[in-house]
Motif scaffolding. Structure first.
Motif: not given
Lengths: 312, 300
Positions: A12-17, A36-37, A42-45
């Motif tokens: 996840e960290k890598k993805d964020k970076k 990313s929005e 979809s992450s919240i869903t």
């Protein structure tokens, strides 16, 4: 589990970076921002969905625990219904459970003895068998492996009646040996140990041989310590199976004093009187040992559970 | 004596010593009962009197309408559990694997929890939830929609609903874990490659995830078919014994139990068991052939 989450979070960290890096770039700025929005939504869903699923799963447990604090007549009158009002809540069910006026703790003890006995014997035997199937090359090996898999292919229920007959002939009815013996060479346990062992280097064996250890010495002093994680996973899984097993013990045990928890609890409901209060309280209490075990050794449960599936 | 010890410790004999317990247990607790159930299925067994009756038991089974109902029930249950317990857990697993969800460990543990409980506990809880009383959970739920209370466990359709609810409650998390471990084995580079080729989320699922999950899916399918066909205890707990009204919850194993244990007709029950064995093996062989498992092995 720990390993998993570590890997996940690092990814996840890598993805964020990566996202941030691209975000800094000028030309594709808008597009990435939109993505990313979208991902956030979809992450919240997904999280909301899994929370909902989790609540659905927990609900029956919660209802049962709540019911165990209410008088049994309510259960008989209304069935299982969730009432949160404090009024009418009582510890009487638990008081009754611990008062020892019935066989509950005798059944609890029987279940414990049965579980410990069958787990320890199953693990020892299956470890040896798996060792014999994994670490040597010999003529009959493939046939034996095929037979192990074949035993998985025939549902136990089909063998239940002739086994029952056999137990009568062997005079093992109403004994713990009768319950434990047929299950000692569990095919899935053998298979799990074998899968674990074929991943280990064979050179270890040769090293042991050069040092003058016997075949049995190698098995016990070199392999056994390495196989510990497999033992943990299988101990938990076979333990759960033994603690919850019902069908076969139901046939073998004939006396109320010998019953294990699942059979004992089941006998609380008769056409003549329903002890729902004791049943629901006793059920909650019966889940407790496994629940504690699960919370402590989650990853082993999950490793053991999925070990067979990977190879397909 | 010394020679014997030497032989026992030799590298040739050691593997046989190790697998000896399996050979013993296999012979005594598997081969012997399997043969004796085949033998018993051709016999009429009464206390102190065993008669060979050739195919009488099987002929009777052909005409036995209760047995046909049991087969129908088991098949219906098995098919419905397949429909519910393969696609949904697979979908859940792929959502969870996509890193969209935080606290994965927590959700995995939560969904796995029901698998820890015994059928007795699960059955008791759900029997009370599906009780026909007005205040029971399910009837309360109905009352929100202004629907009259239902006698859940006395109708065929609603009792199937109850059985399936238990099955989904207990096995969704487990199957999801199977799929998750299958997903872990898929090379993530393939998704990137698909993305470069312009594949969207749905296409990635259809053309990468689904085919590569096939081994896991076959495994889950196989165990689900067995579990579905051999279902008994859930029904046993839901109706407090093996006697559901009009046999709406009677399964093949339930019938085997009824004939063999409750009515002590071991011969007839053995015939029931062998029919079950035949069905289970046929389905699995067909399923393995259709999935090309045998073909692959020949190639390798």
């Amino acid at each position: 589990m720990k390993r998993l989450t570590d890997a996940d979070s690092s990814k996840e960290k890598k993805d964020k970076k990566l996202e941030e890096e691209v975000y800094k770039g000028k030309d594709s700025k808008k597009r990435i921002y939109r993505m990313s929005e979208k991902r956030k939504i979809s992450s919240i869903t997904a999280t909301v969905f899994f929370t909902f699923l989790g609540i659905l799963v927990i609900f029956p447990f919660a209802a049962a625990v709540l019911a165990s604090f209410r008088p049994g007549q309510e259960l008989i009158r209304y069935g299982l219904s969730v009432k949160l009002d404090r009024a009418g809540m009582t510890l009487n069910n638990y008081r009754y459970l611990f008062s020892g006026k019935h066989n509950y703790f005798l059944w609890f003890k029987n279940s414990l003895v049965l579980t410990i006995l069958s787990v320890s014997l199953t693990l020892i035997i299956c470890y040896f068998v798996a060792y014999g199937l994994a670490m040597y090359q010999y003529k009959l090996k493939n046939l034996l492996l095929f037979l192990v898999i074949a035993t998985m292919m025939v549902p136990f229920e089909i063998l239940m009646l002739p086994l029952y007959q056999e137990m009568i002939d062997l005079r093992l009815i109403n004994t713990t040996a009768g319950v434990v013996l047929p299950g000692l060479c569990g095919a899935s346990t053998i298979f799990f140990f074998r899968q674990f062992m074929i991943g280990l280097p064979v050179e270890l064996l040769d090293a042991g041989r050069i040092d003058g250890a016997t075949e049995y010495g190698i098995c016990l002093r070199i392999m056994l310590p390495i196989t510990k994680p497999a033992f943990a996973a299988m101990a938990i899984l076979t333990g759960m199976g033994a603690w919850n097993s019902m069908l076969w013990p139901l046939l073998v045990y004939r006396e109320a004093r010998k019953f294990t928890l699942p059979i004992g609890l089941n006998t609380l409901l008769t056409p003549y009187g329903n002890n729902y209060d004791l049943l629901i309280t006793g059920s909650c209490f019966a889940v407790l040992p496994i629940l504690v075990l699960f919370l402590c050794f989650q990853s082993y449960f999950i490793d053991g559970m999925t070990a067979g599936a990977v190879k397909g | 004596m010394k020679n014997l010890k030497k032989l026992l410790y030799s590298r040739k004999a050691a593997p046989y010593v190790f697998v000896l317990p399996f050979i013993l247990s296999f012979t005594v607790f598997w081969i012997y009962p399997l043969f004796s159930t085949v033998k018993m299925s051709f016999q009429s067994i009464l206390p102190g009197e065993i008669r060979w009756v050739r195919f009488d038991n099987y002929n009777k089974l052909l005409k036995d309408s209760v047995f046909h109902l049991a087969i129908k029930n088991s098949f219906q249950y098995m098919l419905l559990t397949l429909v519910l317990l393969i696609p949904f857990p697979m979908l859940f697993a792929s959502v969870m694997d996509s890193n969209l969800v935080k606290l994965k460990g927590l959700y995995k543990a939560l969904l796995y929890l029901p698998a820890l409980t015994s059928v007795v506990v699960a059955g008791t809880i759900f029997r009370l939830m599906f009780s026909e009383l007005e205040g029971s959970q399910m009837n309360q739920l109905l009352s929100w929609f202004k629907i009259e209370p239902i006698k859940w466990l006395k109708l065929r359709s609603t009792s199937y609903f109850a059985l399936l609810t238990i099955a989904c409650w207990r096995w969704t998390g487990v199957n999801m874990l199977y799929f998750l471990s299958g997903l872990k084995n898929i090379d993530k580079g393939l998704y990137e490659a698909a993305e470069i080729d312009g594949a969207g989320g749905r296409q990635k699922f259809m053309y990468v995830t689904l085919p590569l999950l096939k081994p896991t899916t076959i495994y889950v399918l196989t165990i689900s078919i067995y579990a579905g066909l051999a279902m008994f205890l859930e029904s046993f707990m839901l109706w407090n014994g093996n006697a559901s009204p009009n046999n709406i919850g009677l399964t093949i194993v339930g019938y085997l139990y009824k004939r063999g244990i409750e009515k002590n007709q071991l011969g007839y029950a053995s015939a029931v068991g062998l029919v079950l064995l035949g069905i289970a093996l046929t389905i699995n062989i067909i399923q393995l052939i259709m999935n090309g498992t045998f073909r692959k092995e020949e190639k390798a």
